[in-house]
Motif scaffolding. Sequence first.
Motif, PDB file in Angstrom:
ATOM      1  N   UNK A 152       0.842  -1.185   0.000  1.00  0.00           N
ATOM      2  CA  UNK A 152       0.000   0.000   0.000  1.00  0.00           C
ATOM      3  C   UNK A 152       0.882   1.242   0.000  1.00  0.00           C
ATOM      4  N   UNK A 153       0.345   2.363  -0.492  1.00  0.00           N
ATOM      5  CA  UNK A 153       1.132   3.589  -0.419  1.00  0.00           C
ATOM      6  C   UNK A 153       1.504   3.901   1.031  1.00  0.00           C
ATOM      7  N   UNK A 154       2.738   4.293   1.228  1.00  0.00           N
ATOM      8  CA  UNK A 154       3.159   4.694   2.561  1.00  0.00           C
ATOM      9  C   UNK A 154       3.649   3.568   3.435  1.00  0.00           C
ATOM     10  N   UNK A 159      11.361   3.324   0.830  1.00  0.00           N
ATOM     11  CA  UNK A 159      12.378   3.239   1.880  1.00  0.00           C
ATOM     12  C   UNK A 159      13.241   1.990   1.692  1.00  0.00           C
ATOM     13  N   UNK A 187       8.023   8.087 -10.112  1.00  0.00           N
ATOM     14  CA  UNK A 187       6.958   8.813  -9.425  1.00  0.00           C
ATOM     15  C   UNK A 187       7.435  10.109  -8.793  1.00  0.00           C
ATOM     16  N   UNK A 188       8.727  10.330  -8.792  1.00  0.00           N
ATOM     17  CA  UNK A 188       9.233  11.537  -8.154  1.00  0.00           C
ATOM     18  C   UNK A 188       9.249  11.434  -6.650  1.00  0.00           C
ATOM     19  N   UNK A 189       9.408  10.229  -6.124  1.00  0.00           N
ATOM     20  CA  UNK A 189       9.405  10.083  -4.668  1.00  0.00           C
ATOM     21  C   UNK A 189      10.818   9.928  -4.096  1.00  0.00           C
ATOM     22  N   UNK A 190      11.819  10.044  -4.972  1.00  0.00           N
ATOM     23  CA  UNK A 190      13.205   9.927  -4.512  1.00  0.00           C
ATOM     24  C   UNK A 190      13.618  11.211  -3.805  1.00  0.00           C
ATOM     25  N   UNK A 305       2.544  -1.187  -7.340  1.00  0.00           N
ATOM     26  CA  UNK A 305       1.335  -0.753  -6.642  1.00  0.00           C
ATOM     27  C   UNK A 305       0.477  -1.954  -6.268  1.00  0.00           C
ATOM     28  N   UNK A 306      -0.486  -1.682  -5.403  1.00  0.00           N
ATOM     29  CA  UNK A 306      -1.483  -2.712  -5.106  1.00  0.00           C
ATOM     30  C   UNK A 306      -2.779  -2.330  -5.813  1.00  0.00           C
ATOM     31  N   UNK A 338       0.568  -3.402   6.697  1.00  0.00           N
ATOM     32  CA  UNK A 338       0.525  -2.957   8.076  1.00  0.00           C
ATOM     33  C   UNK A 338      -0.118  -4.039   8.926  1.00  0.00           C
ATOM     34  N   UNK A 339       0.455  -4.272  10.081  1.00  0.00           N
ATOM     35  CA  UNK A 339      -0.163  -5.188  11.037  1.00  0.00           C
ATOM     36  C   UNK A 339      -0.248  -4.403  12.336  1.00  0.00           C
ATOM     37  N   UNK A 340      -1.380  -3.748  12.543  1.00  0.00           N
ATOM     38  CA  UNK A 340      -1.476  -2.833  13.671  1.00  0.00           C
ATOM     39  C   UNK A 340      -0.548  -1.663  13.418  1.00  0.00           C
ATOM     40  N   UNK A 341       0.249  -1.289  14.407  1.00  0.00           N
ATOM     41  CA  UNK A 341       1.150  -0.159  14.200  1.00  0.00           C
ATOM     42  C   UNK A 341       2.494  -0.557  13.585  1.00  0.00           C
TER      43      UNK A 341
END
Lengths: 399, 352
Positions: A152-154, A159, A187-190, A305-306, A338-341
């Motif tokens: 998922x995004x984020x 990273x 995507x310009x995320x670098x 992507x998902x 993500x699994x919880x936090x």
Amino acid sequence: MFGSLKGEVVRKATPMRIHLTCVRDLAWCLWRSIDTCEAVMTEAVGTSGGLLSECGLPSSQMMKLLSADFTTTDDVKDMKPSELSQATGLSLKECVEVLRTASNSHHPSPVDMLQIYQEGSELPQIVTFCKALDTLLGGGIPLQAITEVSGMPGVGKTQVCLQACVSVQLPKSVGGVGGEAVYVDTEGSFTVKRLKDMASCAVHHVGTIGGVAEDVSGFTIESIMKGVHYFRCQNCVEVLAVVKNIPKLMLVHPNIRLLVLDSVSFHFRHDFPDARDRAKLLRTVTKELIQPAVTHKMAVLVTNHMTTNVKEKGSATLVPALGETWGHCPTLRLNLSWCGPTRVAALTKAPHCQNSSAYFQVSIGGLRDVSDNTQPSTAGNLQHEPLNKKRKIMESNDR
Amino acid sequence: MMESKGSHKWTKNILNELDINPKIVVCAKKAGYVSASSILGASHNELEEKLGLSSFHIKNFIDAVTSHVLPKKTSAWDLSQTGEGDPKHITLGCQNLDNFLGGGVPAQGITEMTGQSGSGKTQIALQLSLCAQLPPVAGGLGKGVAYICTESQFPTARLQQMVKHFKAQHSKGPASYTDGIFVHHIPDMDSLVDCVRYQLPCLLSQRPIGLVVLDSVASPFRAEESNMENKNLLYTLGYQLHQLAATYHIAIVAINQVTSVIGNNNLYGHSGNVVPTLGLTWANLVTTRLMIGRTDSHVQAEQTEGSRQVKKSSSKTIVEYNVRELEVIFCPWLGKKSCPFVVTSKGIEDVE
């Protein structure tokens, strides 16, 4: 000694085929003793160049070359165009081209399993600085393979890519790869800032564990930043061009051991009215990605992507984008979620290790293990030793 | 104009721009391989067969096309030295929020502002529209703003109110802030996509624009059925915005609505009972996702009514402000954290 015999071999079975034949077959084929054939094979392996017929010359030229007994690139290697022209009857211009093609052509010679196994086990892996993730991947991000990171995004795909760009440059003396990285950003995320953060942590880490080796003292933030070659691609053709250009880039920067494509799906999900066009381009990209991975012992890391996959009954599941065609491309598929936090990475496709999952976190210094007290304490995690070093120690114990 | 430069560069005929053997060009034209996408998409053998040329010529041909479309290579070190690697930021006009976001709203990719109705999304967008016009030394871009409204009328009165305070605070700004804001009202999804595809590139090429605000991206799409076609349109919209952001080095702020979730739908690692709308299609396109929410706490502050020249002690009133929170849901260069702020008559302000 084997001159005449070699000629016979070349006529009956080309040197290329000798590589693939076992001694017994050769002996049977040529009516010689096994010892002689073994010697022939060794010589054939040692001396023969690639086959001219595999250089991609036009068939008309090839016929003339073959009828004049030129079969391998070694046969024409030291010849002048005029000599070759005289011998074959080809025009001078054609001969120039034949010689150029022959000298440029690349001849992969078959290798046996043992050699592959030995090379493979000697091949270092790119550690991720997260022990759990390294264990999951069987030591780190493997060279000579395509690893897909989806999520998922984020969740931390970029990273992982940035961390790999830093990790691939870890000096060889501490068990790293000592390579450089190519970063293809769609995507310009670098961001340089994140890379710098991770680089300074890696430098600090190596400083604490590393010795006085030359490559350790040369491992600085500046060297890391200089070792990341960055391309910003605005459409899928530019991506294709960058990937096709890798062999050329390798001539200038022979140390490149990592190719990052972040993300493969961004351009390929847009503006393809015909699904077949997209599938074809994707297959081309796949082919172009596998080639540098195998020939240059490079790790290829792509993000994806998902997307939601709606099943017949109305239930929907999250799956990586780009469909089935693409699904065949990556050797390893890693799904982040993500699994919880906490973030968790799950291996969904891997030929060499079990499908399972590992927790990880993204700290300022990069990817790290999830500590028990859930505090993002980078100091504690920095103790982590690259796995390859450990393996070397284990190997020396065996002996 | 923009179309030919951006998305269709790879489908147009590039043969005449290549510096190669004319024989190859003739053969390629005859076989129908004229665009970069068709040439690079074909395999070596396929080209050799279709063009009827030797492997050497084909290799030359592919190399020429590759280097023709190859984007510029830089190293991360060069990027850090020239300052290109870190995006320019537009200040939010408050110290704490700027520090929190690493300088303000980045001119890189799409920045999404999401939050419940009345949380202050438009307020931040308005403040940004003013700040973007500040000169670079004051934290702005010194450029105009394209403001695309899809939800309601552009809040002109509120903007005037903010401009009045803003001018008093910042002496370096332009003479007229409102002249630098180009407002466009869009009623529905199709015209929004058309606007971003055709009108916006036109505006960007003619005027110095540093910020594009889309207030909001959600309402036109939520009004329509959520089918595959509309999802593709949404992807096109986001993709085009990305292209514009990269081409013109502008900041894109897209405002999004939220929707309630039932149960623990923890897809983004965000613990809350609302998630931004428009689903995964849009989320994949967002570079920085920020969420705004109201908190339970309040702060009290003195508010000065009227102009500053006329000092009337009686006009001072104690006002109570609801503290809001700006939270990073995801961003490639920021961790998950949040920062409080308040919305006052002046605009967005820090909480002391």
